[in-house]
Design a protein around this motif. Structure first.
Motif, PDB file in Angstrom:
ATOM      1  N   LEU A  49      28.444 -48.892  -5.423  1.00 42.13           N
ATOM      2  CA  LEU A  49      28.832 -49.462  -4.710  1.00 42.13           C
ATOM      3  C   LEU A  49      29.493 -48.290  -3.718  1.00 42.13           C
ATOM      4  CD1 LEU A  49      27.297 -51.662  -2.569  1.00 42.13           C
ATOM      5  CD2 LEU A  49      28.759 -52.948  -3.194  1.00 42.13           C
ATOM      6  N   ALA A  50      30.770 -48.867  -4.036  1.00 37.43           N
ATOM      7  CA  ALA A  50      31.484 -47.791  -3.086  1.00 37.43           C
ATOM      8  C   ALA A  50      31.518 -46.382  -3.042  1.00 37.43           C
ATOM      9  CB  ALA A  50      33.363 -48.103  -3.872  1.00 37.43           C
ATOM     10  N   LEU A  51      30.859 -45.622  -4.093  1.00 33.76           N
ATOM     11  CA  LEU A  51      30.704 -44.694  -3.485  1.00 33.76           C
ATOM     12  C   LEU A  51      29.483 -44.283  -2.254  1.00 33.76           C
ATOM     13  CD1 LEU A  51      30.280 -43.028  -6.996  1.00 33.76           C
ATOM     14  CD2 LEU A  51      32.028 -41.872  -5.058  1.00 33.76           C
ATOM     15  N   ALA A  52      28.093 -45.442  -2.528  1.00 34.19           N
ATOM     16  CA  ALA A  52      27.193 -44.860  -1.535  1.00 34.19           C
ATOM     17  C   ALA A  52      27.843 -45.344  -0.297  1.00 34.19           C
ATOM     18  CB  ALA A  52      26.414 -45.903  -2.163  1.00 34.19           C
ATOM     19  N   ASP A  53      29.066 -46.814  -0.150  1.00 32.48           N
ATOM     20  CA  ASP A  53      29.399 -47.446   1.714  1.00 32.48           C
ATOM     21  C   ASP A  53      29.623 -46.174   1.725  1.00 32.48           C
ATOM     22  OD1 ASP A  53      28.243 -49.882   1.366  1.00 32.48           O
ATOM     23  OD2 ASP A  53      30.100 -50.678   0.307  1.00 32.48           O
ATOM     24  N   GLN A  54      30.803 -45.311   0.764  1.00 31.73           N
ATOM     25  CA  GLN A  54      31.910 -44.351   1.987  1.00 31.73           C
ATOM     26  C   GLN A  54      31.366 -43.240   2.022  1.00 31.73           C
ATOM     27  OE1 GLN A  54      35.839 -44.361  -0.037  1.00 31.73           O
ATOM     28  NE2 GLN A  54      35.651 -46.246  -1.223  1.00 31.73           N
ATOM     29  N   ALA A  55      30.161 -42.760   1.526  1.00 32.05           N
ATOM     30  CA  ALA A  55      29.557 -41.606   1.638  1.00 32.05           C
ATOM     31  C   ALA A  55      28.890 -40.794   3.392  1.00 32.05           C
ATOM     32  CB  ALA A  55      28.118 -41.757   0.396  1.00 32.05           C
ATOM     33  N   ARG A  56      29.543 -40.733   3.502  1.00 32.64           N
ATOM     34  CA  ARG A  56      28.989 -39.990   5.338  1.00 32.64           C
ATOM     35  C   ARG A  56      27.404 -38.642   5.118  1.00 32.64           C
ATOM     36  NH1 ARG A  56      29.837 -44.625   5.563  1.00 32.64           N
ATOM     37  NH2 ARG A  56      31.880 -45.513   6.253  1.00 32.64           N
ATOM     38  N   HIS A  57      27.219 -37.532   4.589  1.00 33.62           N
ATOM     39  CA  HIS A  57      26.016 -36.997   4.107  1.00 33.62           C
ATOM     40  C   HIS A  57      24.764 -36.882   3.440  1.00 33.62           C
ATOM     41  CE1 HIS A  57      29.066 -35.669   7.194  1.00 33.62           C
ATOM     42  NE2 HIS A  57      30.036 -36.199   5.947  1.00 33.62           N
ATOM     43  N   THR A  58      25.272 -36.878   1.955  1.00 34.52           N
ATOM     44  CA  THR A  58      24.717 -37.113   0.657  1.00 34.52           C
ATOM     45  C   THR A  58      24.910 -37.952  -0.746  1.00 34.52           C
ATOM     46  OG1 THR A  58      25.999 -35.207  -0.206  1.00 34.52           O
ATOM     47  CG2 THR A  58      24.456 -34.457   1.288  1.00 34.52           C
ATOM     48  N   LEU A  59      24.016 -37.887  -1.272  1.00 34.99           N
ATOM     49  CA  LEU A  59      24.291 -38.935  -2.648  1.00 34.99           C
ATOM     50  C   LEU A  59      22.755 -38.554  -3.368  1.00 34.99           C
ATOM     51  CD1 LEU A  59      26.275 -41.380  -2.824  1.00 34.99           C
ATOM     52  CD2 LEU A  59      23.368 -43.080  -2.649  1.00 34.99           C
ATOM     53  N   LEU A  60      23.499 -37.920  -3.896  1.00 35.16           N
ATOM     54  CA  LEU A  60      22.741 -36.951  -4.886  1.00 35.16           C
ATOM     55  C   LEU A  60      22.384 -38.234  -6.776  1.00 35.16           C
ATOM     56  CD1 LEU A  60      23.428 -33.558  -4.747  1.00 35.16           C
ATOM     57  CD2 LEU A  60      21.479 -34.375  -3.494  1.00 35.16           C
ATOM     58  N   LEU A  61      21.385 -38.663  -7.458  1.00 35.86           N
ATOM     59  CA  LEU A  61      21.072 -39.784  -8.454  1.00 35.86           C
ATOM     60  C   LEU A  61      20.096 -38.845  -9.361  1.00 35.86           C
ATOM     61  CD1 LEU A  61      22.144 -41.881 -10.064  1.00 35.86           C
ATOM     62  CD2 LEU A  61      20.091 -43.365  -8.690  1.00 35.86           C
ATOM     63  N   HIS A  62      20.895 -38.388 -10.327  1.00 36.65           N
ATOM     64  CA  HIS A  62      20.421 -38.485 -11.563  1.00 36.65           C
ATOM     65  C   HIS A  62      19.976 -39.345 -11.768  1.00 36.65           C
ATOM     66  CE1 HIS A  62      18.937 -35.817 -15.349  1.00 36.65           C
ATOM     67  NE2 HIS A  62      19.451 -35.514 -14.579  1.00 36.65           N
ATOM     68  N   THR A  63      19.190 -40.080 -13.134  1.00 37.31           N
ATOM     69  CA  THR A  63      18.672 -40.317 -13.668  1.00 37.31           C
ATOM     70  C   THR A  63      17.699 -41.057 -14.776  1.00 37.31           C
ATOM     71  OG1 THR A  63      18.807 -43.460 -13.713  1.00 37.31           O
ATOM     72  CG2 THR A  63      17.707 -42.586 -11.850  1.00 37.31           C
ATOM     73  N   GLU A  64      17.860 -41.952 -15.777  1.00 38.53           N
ATOM     74  CA  GLU A  64      16.518 -42.178 -16.879  1.00 38.53           C
ATOM     75  C   GLU A  64      15.566 -42.551 -16.054  1.00 38.53           C
ATOM     76  OE1 GLU A  64      15.438 -41.362 -20.680  1.00 38.53           O
ATOM     77  OE2 GLU A  64      16.672 -40.786 -19.582  1.00 38.53           O
ATOM     78  N   ASP A  65      16.138 -43.973 -16.091  1.00 39.66           N
ATOM     79  CA  ASP A  65      15.112 -45.072 -15.701  1.00 39.66           C
ATOM     80  C   ASP A  65      16.169 -45.523 -14.187  1.00 39.66           C
ATOM     81  OD1 ASP A  65      16.835 -46.518 -16.720  1.00 39.66           O
ATOM     82  OD2 ASP A  65      15.726 -47.373 -18.085  1.00 39.66           O
ATOM     83  N   LEU A  66      16.231 -45.383 -13.320  1.00 41.21           N
ATOM     84  CA  LEU A  66      16.993 -46.150 -12.061  1.00 41.21           C
ATOM     85  C   LEU A  66      17.080 -48.092 -12.684  1.00 41.21           C
ATOM     86  CD1 LEU A  66      17.190 -44.971  -9.388  1.00 41.21           C
ATOM     87  CD2 LEU A  66      15.151 -46.361  -9.105  1.00 41.21           C
ATOM     88  N   ASP A  67      18.154 -47.146 -13.858  1.00 44.86           N
ATOM     89  CA  ASP A  67      18.414 -48.834 -14.269  1.00 44.86           C
ATOM     90  C   ASP A  67      19.367 -50.166 -13.007  1.00 44.86           C
ATOM     91  OD1 ASP A  67      20.425 -51.067 -15.747  1.00 44.86           O
ATOM     92  OD2 ASP A  67      21.536 -49.254 -16.422  1.00 44.86           O
ATOM     93  N   PRO A  68      18.193 -51.072 -13.600  1.00 44.66           N
ATOM     94  CA  PRO A  68      18.165 -52.305 -12.629  1.00 44.66           C
ATOM     95  C   PRO A  68      19.452 -52.791 -12.069  1.00 44.66           C
ATOM     96  CG  PRO A  68      16.360 -52.556 -14.076  1.00 44.66           C
ATOM     97  CD  PRO A  68      17.214 -51.005 -13.976  1.00 44.66           C
ATOM     98  N   ALA A  69      20.176 -52.708 -13.635  1.00 46.89           N
ATOM     99  CA  ALA A  69      21.211 -53.279 -13.300  1.00 46.89           C
ATOM    100  C   ALA A  69      22.762 -52.831 -12.607  1.00 46.89           C
ATOM    101  CB  ALA A  69      21.490 -53.741 -14.579  1.00 46.89           C
ATOM    102  N   VAL A  70      21.930 -51.621 -12.122  1.00 49.60           N
ATOM    103  CA  VAL A  70      23.289 -50.371 -11.484  1.00 49.60           C
ATOM    104  C   VAL A  70      22.733 -50.607  -9.535  1.00 49.60           C
ATOM    105  CG1 VAL A  70      24.832 -48.549 -11.247  1.00 49.60           C
ATOM    106  CG2 VAL A  70      23.962 -50.242 -13.262  1.00 49.60           C
TER     107      VAL A  70
END
Length: 182
Positions: A41-62
């Motif tokens: 959440l802190a990384l997403a809140d502070q991002a201003r330009h890009t957010l790249l996510l590599h995930t197995e299954d979009l873990d719902p708990a996160v």
């Protein structure tokens, strides 16, 4: 490897309120789901330009937590050059459970894009989140709530970003996510 949780030193206390994306160069370990959610959440809140996510299954708990989805919504709506890209190995569970992030991507499809890696890249099961070419959260085994993070390590982020973009270019939109329910 092979060390039990009891043998591993405890993660140092990190005050997320003091960490700034692009300036706070401190690598730290996480070993609880709540810590991983807070750093994500802190990384997403502070991002201003890009957010790249590599995930197995979009873990719902996160990634299916409303504060995280709200942060991505704010980021996506902040300006037209924002780039939020998600490489997901297996979207079936997230689609079946009605992932909020997938629903948001359907409403903001020009800003938030999902792709499924090409077959030659489906053996990478690590999960990582990269923010603004600077910060990261890395989970070597997405089935466990253990990670490392840093809010300013552009060298390491660049290596992961190069890999991510290579996979992205060879990937295609996941038809399961693109499907519109009318």
């Amino acid at each position: 490897m092979g060390d039990s949780d009891a043998d591993r030193p405890a993660a140092p206390e990190v005050n997320l309120d003091t960490l700034r994306l692009g300036t706070s160069d401190l690598e730290f370990g996480l070993d609880k789901k709540s810590e991983i959610c807070a750093v994500t959440l802190a990384l997403a809140d502070q991002a201003r330009h890009t957010l790249l996510l590599h995930t197995e299954d979009l873990d719902p708990a996160v990634y299916d937590q409303q504060p995280f989805v709200d942060a991505l919504s704010r980021l996506a709506r902040s300006h037209s050059k924002v780039r939020i890209q998600v490489l997901i190995q297996n979207a079936h569970r997230a689609v079946q459970q009605g992932s909020r992030l997938i629903e948001l991507s359907r409403r903001l499809s020009t800003c938030i894009q999902f792709r499924r890696p090409a077959p030659e890249y489906r053996n990478c099961h690590e999960s990582f989140l990269l923010a603004d070419n600077s910060g990261y959260l890395y989970r070597p085994n997405p089935g466990r709530y253990e990670a490392t993070a840093n809010f300013h390590d552009p060298g390491k982020v660049k290596d992961w970003e190069n890999y991510f973009l290579e996979v992205w270019e060879r990937s295609e939109p996941d038809p399961e996510i693109r499907r519109l329910y009318l």
